[in-house]
Design a protein around this motif. Structure first.
Motif, PDB file in Angstrom:
ATOM      1  N   UNK A 115       0.863  -1.178   0.000  1.00 55.95           N
ATOM      2  CA  UNK A 115       0.000   0.000   0.000  1.00 55.95           C
ATOM      3  C   UNK A 115       0.900   1.230   0.000  1.00 55.95           C
ATOM      4  N   UNK A 116       0.864   1.965  -1.093  1.00 53.97           N
ATOM      5  CA  UNK A 116       1.720   3.140  -1.221  1.00 53.97           C
ATOM      6  C   UNK A 116       0.928   4.433  -1.141  1.00 53.97           C
ATOM      7  N   UNK A 117      -0.367   4.340  -1.357  1.00 53.04           N
ATOM      8  CA  UNK A 117      -1.216   5.526  -1.276  1.00 53.04           C
ATOM      9  C   UNK A 117      -2.479   5.188  -0.517  1.00 53.04           C
ATOM     10  N   UNK A 118      -3.045   6.191   0.132  1.00 53.90           N
ATOM     11  CA  UNK A 118      -4.296   5.986   0.844  1.00 53.90           C
ATOM     12  C   UNK A 118      -5.320   6.994   0.344  1.00 53.90           C
ATOM     13  N   UNK A 119      -6.589   6.642   0.315  1.00 52.59           N
ATOM     14  CA  UNK A 119      -7.116   5.337   0.686  1.00 52.59           C
ATOM     15  C   UNK A 119      -6.865   4.283  -0.391  1.00 52.59           C
ATOM     16  N   UNK A 120      -6.635   3.061   0.037  1.00 51.64           N
ATOM     17  CA  UNK A 120      -6.568   1.919  -0.865  1.00 51.64           C
ATOM     18  C   UNK A 120      -7.579   0.894  -0.373  1.00 51.64           C
ATOM     19  N   UNK A 121      -8.461   0.484  -1.259  1.00 51.79           N
ATOM     20  CA  UNK A 121      -9.454  -0.543  -0.937  1.00 51.79           C
ATOM     21  C   UNK A 121      -9.016  -1.859  -1.556  1.00 51.79           C
ATOM     22  N   UNK A 122      -9.174  -2.942  -0.808  1.00 54.28           N
ATOM     23  CA  UNK A 122      -8.900  -4.281  -1.320  1.00 54.28           C
ATOM     24  C   UNK A 122     -10.069  -5.176  -0.962  1.00 54.28           C
ATOM     25  N   UNK A 123     -10.408  -6.046  -1.883  1.00 54.04           N
ATOM     26  CA  UNK A 123     -11.475  -7.007  -1.642  1.00 54.04           C
ATOM     27  C   UNK A 123     -10.870  -8.401  -1.593  1.00 54.04           C
ATOM     28  N   UNK A 124     -11.154  -9.106  -0.515  1.00 50.59           N
ATOM     29  CA  UNK A 124     -10.659 -10.470  -0.328  1.00 50.59           C
ATOM     30  C   UNK A 124     -11.823 -11.440  -0.325  1.00 50.59           C
ATOM     31  N   UNK A 125     -11.583 -12.611  -0.869  1.00 54.56           N
ATOM     32  CA  UNK A 125     -12.568 -13.689  -0.844  1.00 54.56           C
ATOM     33  C   UNK A 125     -11.787 -14.966  -0.542  1.00 54.56           C
ATOM     34  N   UNK A 126     -12.143 -15.648   0.525  1.00 54.57           N
ATOM     35  CA  UNK A 126     -11.449 -16.875   0.940  1.00 54.57           C
ATOM     36  C   UNK A 126      -9.933 -16.670   1.042  1.00 54.57           C
ATOM     37  N   UNK A 127      -9.539 -15.509   1.547  1.00 55.93           N
ATOM     38  CA  UNK A 127      -8.117 -15.240   1.763  1.00 55.93           C
ATOM     39  C   UNK A 127      -7.359 -14.741   0.549  1.00 55.93           C
ATOM     40  N   UNK A 128      -8.013 -14.686  -0.608  1.00 57.80           N
ATOM     41  CA  UNK A 128      -7.339 -14.226  -1.827  1.00 57.80           C
ATOM     42  C   UNK A 128      -7.790 -12.810  -2.167  1.00 57.80           C
ATOM     43  N   UNK A 129      -6.829 -11.985  -2.554  1.00 55.32           N
ATOM     44  CA  UNK A 129      -7.171 -10.637  -3.003  1.00 55.32           C
ATOM     45  C   UNK A 129      -7.763 -10.746  -4.405  1.00 55.32           C
ATOM     46  N   UNK A 130      -9.009 -10.281  -4.568  1.00 57.00           N
ATOM     47  CA  UNK A 130      -9.674 -10.394  -5.866  1.00 57.00           C
ATOM     48  C   UNK A 130      -9.858  -9.044  -6.563  1.00 57.00           C
ATOM     49  N   UNK A 131      -9.557  -7.967  -5.827  1.00 58.34           N
ATOM     50  CA  UNK A 131      -9.711  -6.627  -6.400  1.00 58.34           C
ATOM     51  C   UNK A 131      -8.968  -5.619  -5.545  1.00 58.34           C
ATOM     52  N   UNK A 132      -8.519  -4.539  -6.187  1.00 61.42           N
ATOM     53  CA  UNK A 132      -7.787  -3.491  -5.463  1.00 61.42           C
ATOM     54  C   UNK A 132      -7.935  -2.182  -6.228  1.00 61.42           C
ATOM     55  N   UNK A 133      -8.118  -1.095  -5.467  1.00 65.52           N
ATOM     56  CA  UNK A 133      -8.247   0.212  -6.101  1.00 65.52           C
ATOM     57  C   UNK A 133      -7.820   1.281  -5.099  1.00 65.52           C
ATOM     58  N   UNK A 134      -7.069   2.248  -5.565  1.00 71.72           N
ATOM     59  CA  UNK A 134      -6.693   3.366  -4.704  1.00 71.72           C
ATOM     60  C   UNK A 134      -7.532   4.583  -5.060  1.00 71.72           C
ATOM     61  N   UNK A 135      -7.739   5.449  -4.077  1.00 68.01           N
ATOM     62  CA  UNK A 135      -8.515   6.661  -4.296  1.00 68.01           C
ATOM     63  C   UNK A 135      -9.939   6.512  -3.800  1.00 68.01           C
ATOM     64  N   UNK A 136     -10.669   7.608  -3.872  1.00 68.56           N
ATOM     65  CA  UNK A 136     -12.050   7.633  -3.398  1.00 68.56           C
ATOM     66  C   UNK A 136     -12.965   7.047  -4.476  1.00 68.56           C
ATOM     67  N   UNK A 137     -13.812   6.123  -4.066  1.00 71.18           N
ATOM     68  CA  UNK A 137     -14.793   5.521  -4.971  1.00 71.18           C
ATOM     69  C   UNK A 137     -16.191   5.819  -4.458  1.00 71.18           C
ATOM     70  N   UNK A 138     -17.143   5.823  -5.362  1.00 71.32           N
ATOM     71  CA  UNK A 138     -18.530   6.044  -4.962  1.00 71.32           C
ATOM     72  C   UNK A 138     -19.168   4.731  -4.512  1.00 71.32           C
ATOM     73  N   UNK A 139     -20.219   4.851  -3.738  1.00 76.22           N
ATOM     74  CA  UNK A 139     -20.905   3.692  -3.172  1.00 76.22           C
ATOM     75  C   UNK A 139     -21.264   2.660  -4.250  1.00 76.22           C
ATOM     76  N   UNK A 140     -21.875   3.117  -5.329  1.00 74.69           N
ATOM     77  CA  UNK A 140     -22.333   2.171  -6.367  1.00 74.69           C
ATOM     78  C   UNK A 140     -21.174   1.430  -7.025  1.00 74.69           C
ATOM     79  N   UNK A 141     -20.040   2.112  -7.204  1.00 69.34           N
ATOM     80  CA  UNK A 141     -18.865   1.459  -7.788  1.00 69.34           C
ATOM     81  C   UNK A 141     -18.397   0.316  -6.885  1.00 69.34           C
ATOM     82  N   UNK A 142     -18.341   0.581  -5.585  1.00 69.59           N
ATOM     83  CA  UNK A 142     -17.880  -0.423  -4.626  1.00 69.59           C
ATOM     84  C   UNK A 142     -18.858  -1.597  -4.570  1.00 69.59           C
TER      85      UNK A 142
END
Length: 98
Positions: free
Chosen positions: A63-90
């Motif tokens: 993680x080099x920048x914040x905010x950084x969002x990561x989505x995990x499923x069963x321990x695996x990272x399945x998605x990652x995005x830095x910056x502000x996102x809107x509710x519907x995108x997430x």
């Protein structure tokens, strides 16, 4: 660190918000993540990780920048995005990965 592993190894999606107290855009994410949780309730767990207090974890996930969002499923990272996102995108990302 092991507690984090337990959390991300759940069957359901786990959204991790890497943030910092001093970060303006991170403060904007809090109400958005609350709305995501309200909309998806049991469909997702959301945890916040303060990069200043958890430097080893932030380094492990590069993680080099914040905010950084990561989505995990069963321990695996399945998605990652830095910056502000809107509710519907997430929500769209979580639904597409679930």
């Amino acid at each position: 660190m092991s507690k984090f592993s337990e959390i991300i190894n759940q069957d359901k999606a786990v959204l991790v918000d890497f943030f910092a107290e001093w970060c303006g855009p991170c403060k904007m994410m809090s109400p958005i993540l609350k709305q995501v949780k309200d909309d998806l309730s049991d469909g997702v767990s959301i945890i916040k990780i303060d990069v200043d207090k958890n430097q080893a974890l932030a380094a492990k996930y590069q993680v080099r920048g914040v905010p950084t969002l990561m989505l995990f499923k069963n321990g695996k990272q399945v998605w990652r995005q830095s910056g502000v996102l809107q509710k519907n995108e997430i929500i769209d990302v979580i639904r597409s990965k679930n």
